[in-house]
Design a protein around this motif. Sequence first.
Motif, PDB file in Angstrom:
ATOM      1  N   LYS A 382       0.857  -1.180   0.000  1.00  0.00           N
ATOM      2  CA  LYS A 382       0.000   0.000   0.000  1.00  0.00           C
ATOM      3  C   LYS A 382       0.892   1.227   0.000  1.00  0.00           C
ATOM      4  O   LYS A 382       1.572   1.498   0.980  1.00  0.00           O
ATOM      5  CB  LYS A 382      -0.847   0.021   1.274  1.00  0.00           C
ATOM      6  N   VAL A 383       0.918   1.937  -1.106  1.00  0.00           N
ATOM      7  CA  VAL A 383       1.724   3.155  -1.160  1.00  0.00           C
ATOM      8  C   VAL A 383       0.819   4.340  -0.842  1.00  0.00           C
ATOM      9  O   VAL A 383      -0.196   4.549  -1.481  1.00  0.00           O
ATOM     10  CB  VAL A 383       2.367   3.327  -2.545  1.00  0.00           C
ATOM     11  N   THR A 384       1.196   5.108   0.186  1.00  0.00           N
ATOM     12  CA  THR A 384       0.376   6.264   0.548  1.00  0.00           C
ATOM     13  C   THR A 384       1.010   7.519  -0.020  1.00  0.00           C
ATOM     14  O   THR A 384       2.226   7.579  -0.199  1.00  0.00           O
ATOM     15  CB  THR A 384       0.290   6.413   2.075  1.00  0.00           C
ATOM     16  N   PHE A 389       1.558  15.519  -0.909  1.00  0.00           N
ATOM     17  CA  PHE A 389       1.045  15.298  -2.266  1.00  0.00           C
ATOM     18  C   PHE A 389      -0.156  16.192  -2.533  1.00  0.00           C
ATOM     19  O   PHE A 389      -0.220  16.900  -3.533  1.00  0.00           O
ATOM     20  CB  PHE A 389       0.657  13.831  -2.452  1.00  0.00           C
TER      21      PHE A 389
ATOM     22  N   THR B  26       3.470  12.540  -7.392  1.00  0.00           N
ATOM     23  CA  THR B  26       3.284  11.263  -6.721  1.00  0.00           C
ATOM     24  C   THR B  26       4.554  10.654  -6.125  1.00  0.00           C
ATOM     25  O   THR B  26       4.590  10.397  -4.940  1.00  0.00           O
ATOM     26  CB  THR B  26       2.565  10.260  -7.641  1.00  0.00           C
ATOM     27  N   SER B  29       6.335  12.318  -2.889  1.00  0.00           N
ATOM     28  CA  SER B  29       5.675  12.392  -1.596  1.00  0.00           C
ATOM     29  C   SER B  29       5.047  11.061  -1.196  1.00  0.00           C
ATOM     30  O   SER B  29       4.238  11.005  -0.307  1.00  0.00           O
ATOM     31  CB  SER B  29       4.613  13.481  -1.627  1.00  0.00           C
ATOM     32  N   SER B  30       5.434  10.009  -1.890  1.00  0.00           N
ATOM     33  CA  SER B  30       4.754   8.757  -1.589  1.00  0.00           C
ATOM     34  C   SER B  30       5.439   8.008  -0.465  1.00  0.00           C
ATOM     35  O   SER B  30       6.653   8.012  -0.324  1.00  0.00           O
ATOM     36  CB  SER B  30       4.674   7.882  -2.827  1.00  0.00           C
ATOM     37  N   GLY B  31       4.639   7.377   0.308  1.00  0.00           N
ATOM     38  CA  GLY B  31       5.141   6.521   1.360  1.00  0.00           C
ATOM     39  C   GLY B  31       4.508   5.168   1.206  1.00  0.00           C
ATOM     40  O   GLY B  31       3.834   4.902   0.229  1.00  0.00           O
ATOM     41  N   ALA B  32       4.736   4.301   2.177  1.00  0.00           N
ATOM     42  CA  ALA B  32       4.136   2.983   2.081  1.00  0.00           C
ATOM     43  C   ALA B  32       3.358   2.682   3.341  1.00  0.00           C
ATOM     44  O   ALA B  32       3.688   3.164   4.417  1.00  0.00           O
ATOM     45  CB  ALA B  32       5.205   1.938   1.858  1.00  0.00           C
ATOM     46  N   GLU B  33       2.304   1.924   3.165  1.00  0.00           N
ATOM     47  CA  GLU B  33       1.539   1.495   4.310  1.00  0.00           C
ATOM     48  C   GLU B  33       1.752  -0.009   4.450  1.00  0.00           C
ATOM     49  O   GLU B  33       1.333  -0.776   3.591  1.00  0.00           O
ATOM     50  CB  GLU B  33       0.064   1.819   4.066  1.00  0.00           C
ATOM     51  N   ILE B  34       2.460  -0.418   5.480  1.00  0.00           N
ATOM     52  CA  ILE B  34       2.777  -1.839   5.607  1.00  0.00           C
ATOM     53  C   ILE B  34       2.505  -2.315   7.022  1.00  0.00           C
ATOM     54  O   ILE B  34       2.292  -1.534   7.935  1.00  0.00           O
ATOM     55  CB  ILE B  34       4.262  -2.122   5.239  1.00  0.00           C
ATOM     56  N   GLU B  38       5.992  -6.982   8.328  1.00  0.00           N
ATOM     57  CA  GLU B  38       6.792  -6.665   7.144  1.00  0.00           C
ATOM     58  C   GLU B  38       7.902  -5.692   7.495  1.00  0.00           C
ATOM     59  O   GLU B  38       9.023  -5.807   7.012  1.00  0.00           O
ATOM     60  CB  GLU B  38       5.882  -6.006   6.107  1.00  0.00           C
ATOM     61  N   TYR B  46      12.780  -0.571   3.559  1.00  0.00           N
ATOM     62  CA  TYR B  46      11.887   0.580   3.702  1.00  0.00           C
ATOM     63  C   TYR B  46      12.595   1.791   4.305  1.00  0.00           C
ATOM     64  O   TYR B  46      11.968   2.765   4.674  1.00  0.00           O
ATOM     65  CB  TYR B  46      10.665   0.200   4.539  1.00  0.00           C
ATOM     66  N   ARG B  49      11.944   5.668   3.557  1.00  0.00           N
ATOM     67  CA  ARG B  49      10.606   5.863   2.976  1.00  0.00           C
ATOM     68  C   ARG B  49       9.637   6.215   4.088  1.00  0.00           C
ATOM     69  O   ARG B  49       9.747   5.719   5.198  1.00  0.00           O
ATOM     70  CB  ARG B  49      10.147   4.587   2.277  1.00  0.00           C
ATOM     71  N   THR B  52       3.559   4.327   6.964  1.00  0.00           N
ATOM     72  CA  THR B  52       2.400   4.325   7.846  1.00  0.00           C
ATOM     73  C   THR B  52       2.170   2.895   8.291  1.00  0.00           C
ATOM     74  O   THR B  52       2.156   1.984   7.470  1.00  0.00           O
ATOM     75  CB  THR B  52       1.149   4.815   7.099  1.00  0.00           C
ATOM     76  N   GLU B  54       0.170   0.437  11.666  1.00  0.00           N
ATOM     77  CA  GLU B  54      -0.674   0.548  12.846  1.00  0.00           C
ATOM     78  C   GLU B  54      -0.613  -0.715  13.676  1.00  0.00           C
ATOM     79  O   GLU B  54      -0.272  -1.788  13.184  1.00  0.00           O
ATOM     80  CB  GLU B  54      -2.124   0.864  12.452  1.00  0.00           C
ATOM     81  N   ILE B 102      -2.005   4.596  15.040  1.00  0.00           N
ATOM     82  CA  ILE B 102      -1.525   4.744  13.672  1.00  0.00           C
ATOM     83  C   ILE B 102      -0.293   5.642  13.736  1.00  0.00           C
ATOM     84  O   ILE B 102      -0.366   6.744  14.260  1.00  0.00           O
ATOM     85  CB  ILE B 102      -2.587   5.394  12.768  1.00  0.00           C
ATOM     86  N   LYS B 117       4.095  11.516  13.189  1.00  0.00           N
ATOM     87  CA  LYS B 117       2.709  11.766  13.552  1.00  0.00           C
ATOM     88  C   LYS B 117       2.168  10.511  14.225  1.00  0.00           C
ATOM     89  O   LYS B 117       2.432   9.404  13.770  1.00  0.00           O
ATOM     90  CB  LYS B 117       1.902  12.081  12.290  1.00  0.00           C
ATOM     91  N   GLN B 119      -1.434   8.888  15.725  1.00  0.00           N
ATOM     92  CA  GLN B 119      -2.880   9.057  15.867  1.00  0.00           C
ATOM     93  C   GLN B 119      -3.465   7.815  16.522  1.00  0.00           C
ATOM     94  O   GLN B 119      -2.858   6.756  16.478  1.00  0.00           O
ATOM     95  CB  GLN B 119      -3.534   9.221  14.491  1.00  0.00           C
TER      96      GLN B 119
END
Lengths: 659, 151
Positions: A382-384, A389, B26, B29-34, B38, B46, B49, B52, B54, B102, B117, B119
């Motif tokens: 999942k790339v956020t 952005f 894109t 500013s892109s990050g990854a949600e893993i 992982e 990673y 990078r 995000t 949780e 999160i 951050k 949350q």
Amino acid sequence: MHVMGNITIYLAFILSIYAFIVYIIGIRKQDQRFIDSGKGATMSIFILASMSLMLMFALLGTSQFQFEYVAHYTSSDLPLIYKLAALWAGNAGSLLLWTFFLAMYSAMVTFSKKMKRNPMTPYITSILLLNIMFFYFILCFVTQPFALLETVPVEGRGLNPMLQDPGMVFHPVTLYLGYVGLAVPFAFAIASLILKNMDAFWIQMTRRWTIIAWAFLTLGNVIGGYWAYTELGWGGYWAWDPVENASFMPWLTVTAYLHSVMIQERKNMLKIWNLSLIILSYALTLFGTFLVRSGVLTSVHAFGETNLGAYFLVFMAFMVLFSMYLLMSRYHLIKRDTGQFEAYVSKESSFLINNLILLGGTFAIFWGTVFPLVSEAVRGTKVTVGVPFFNTVMSPILLSLLFIMAVCPLIAWQRASFKNIKDNFLVPAFISLAVAIVIVVMGIREAYPVLGFTLITFMIVTHLVEFIRGTRARRQVTKEIVPVALFRLMIRSRRRYGGYIVHLGIALIAFGIVGANFDVERMETLAIGDSMTIGDYTLTYHQLGQRNEGVNESVFASLGIDKNGRDLGYIYPERVFYLNWEEPSTEVAVRSTLREDLYVVLSGWEEDKRATFQVKINPLVQWIWLGSFVLILGTVFAIWGGRYGQIYPRYTGPKRRVY
Amino acid sequence: MKKNTKVLLAGSLIFMSILVLLITATPTSSGAEISINELNEKAYEYKERYITTEGFLIENSVDWNADAIELQFHIQDEDGHILPVYYHGVKPDNFSDDVIVIVHGYVTSDGIFEAEKVQTRCPSVYEGEDPEDYDPDFHRNMDIHLNIDED
């Protein structure tokens, strides 16, 4: 009560299926008796939905904890207003509210005086009934508002402290009124497609509907932002969270729609575009609900993970495919006698550009929101894209919109000559240039803010020029005094000047948004007697106290504010311990002026009364709320009474024997 | 060419420029949600990078340094994979046991997550605590802990 509640839901579900079927039969057979029966059923559904709602309010208000919903979202010590507002705190209740609005709107359209003896009405009601059927299906089988608990708890779980805020009372209701309101123009559009009635009748008929829905959508978003700002304590009002985006996207498309329909009304162009826009807006409301209720994206707002989202996705897919099919099959009819552009620099083309930018913005937000899902499907992670952005993409979009808004009012329909461009723009251009110079001299050097403030000035001045020119022209003929001339001018074309007032509201909001970027933040732990400095302010920590607020306990700090040596009194940030909730919730203290907000959060404290404070200076934020107020004022002005209210557009479409 | 076509062309130009804007914005500013798992396994992949992730908060792991405004805590996923988190900032609201935290930030080479951050999200977001689990002494304890005289 339990049986009664369920009866209202199940009976309404059965009636909605019945009504839909008799409508179809009535239309097929061209038999008015069937249609009349369907009308009766539609009214009955509305009555049943009102009963469900009243019953739910009664259960919540009297704390009937044997009901799962009541036990989950309220407790007996909750103030009455929040007991009632808990109706939209959870899935089942909020969907019940949605269904109620839908039933109400359907009854209003079915029995509308303007639509009397209009062959479109049965079609419109059928489309709305499809929606009602879907929502009642959900209320019957997926999330039941009147479900009972096996054992009756002594006390309910209480309402999440974050929801115990006036924002909670208004934000969901206004947003839903907006969301549901869009179903009506959608139904009109689909009905006119089915009937192959390709004129602008459906647009004129639903103009007020759409504007009111749009205004509620605006209010819903703004109140949501205000709530986040004052309640959540992170110092901002908008975070580009998927759920926020979900309600912003339909707002953008409806804004585009409200402009592009004017071109269709005047020039008979962009028919497919308008139909697509309203279908898209309607689909986006369902998509938003899918996002909020499915838990597919990581969001702090989302309701718990349920399979509810899947149903919304399926329903949305069905409605979109159905609309697309209709649009395609009627394509050749729509294409016929479409108007042509007459000049490149004209109101039409500037409206078209505004539409493209708004839609581009929608697409950008959509892209950023679903990117995690797409990338997970394609690449496995999942790339956020995150807040940067959205800020990178949306800032130029906002600026170009401001520019278009500044230019648009001064361009004539059809063709703008070079001379009148020069006449109209010379003064505004000089004034905004002067403002730009002042800003740079004041020390702001970044490109975006300078450009932003300049464009906002340009836009405000061009709008004021429009008011001045109109008044002057009127006075030459009527010789009235200025205020009278201005007032009559505006009353005579409410739609136009109401629109300008809305634009001015947008300008003020933009002023606040650009200004809020100059925020400063500091975080410090202070012992009693210590001071901290931020910007021109010095805050001195005097005392940590405790007090009762009804059933809740609150811990507050008192801080003395000093600005450039001037004593400004005290500020009391607090944390409230709500009954049933272990952790205290932030209660932000804000000292607002039009220039800037001093925003103080009590983050925590130690046993020796040292306390940690988060302090922010947010410049110009108040202008956002002020601008929203102006915007709503403009909207009300535009639709209130006036000649438009009395004259209905004439239906010239195909005749049918049923209506 | 008809004027409508030309206008359409010009319009698509605007749309294209927005697309270009999108595409250029894109990657930077892109990050990854893993998942935590992982992240533990492929921390090196990673690095640098914006991530995000949780997990559930382990309450007794919370270490808060008020003067430095530093918060350290551990979060774990359902299978018990643990991630240590460092955050220069204050506790968010609802920061207690079993809350879903999160975190957004970067992972360092020693496996610690440096959050930018933090949350919180309740397991079932808008629901209160089960009254049976509610400890009525809690508020009283809070008062003692605070040591504040009511006057």
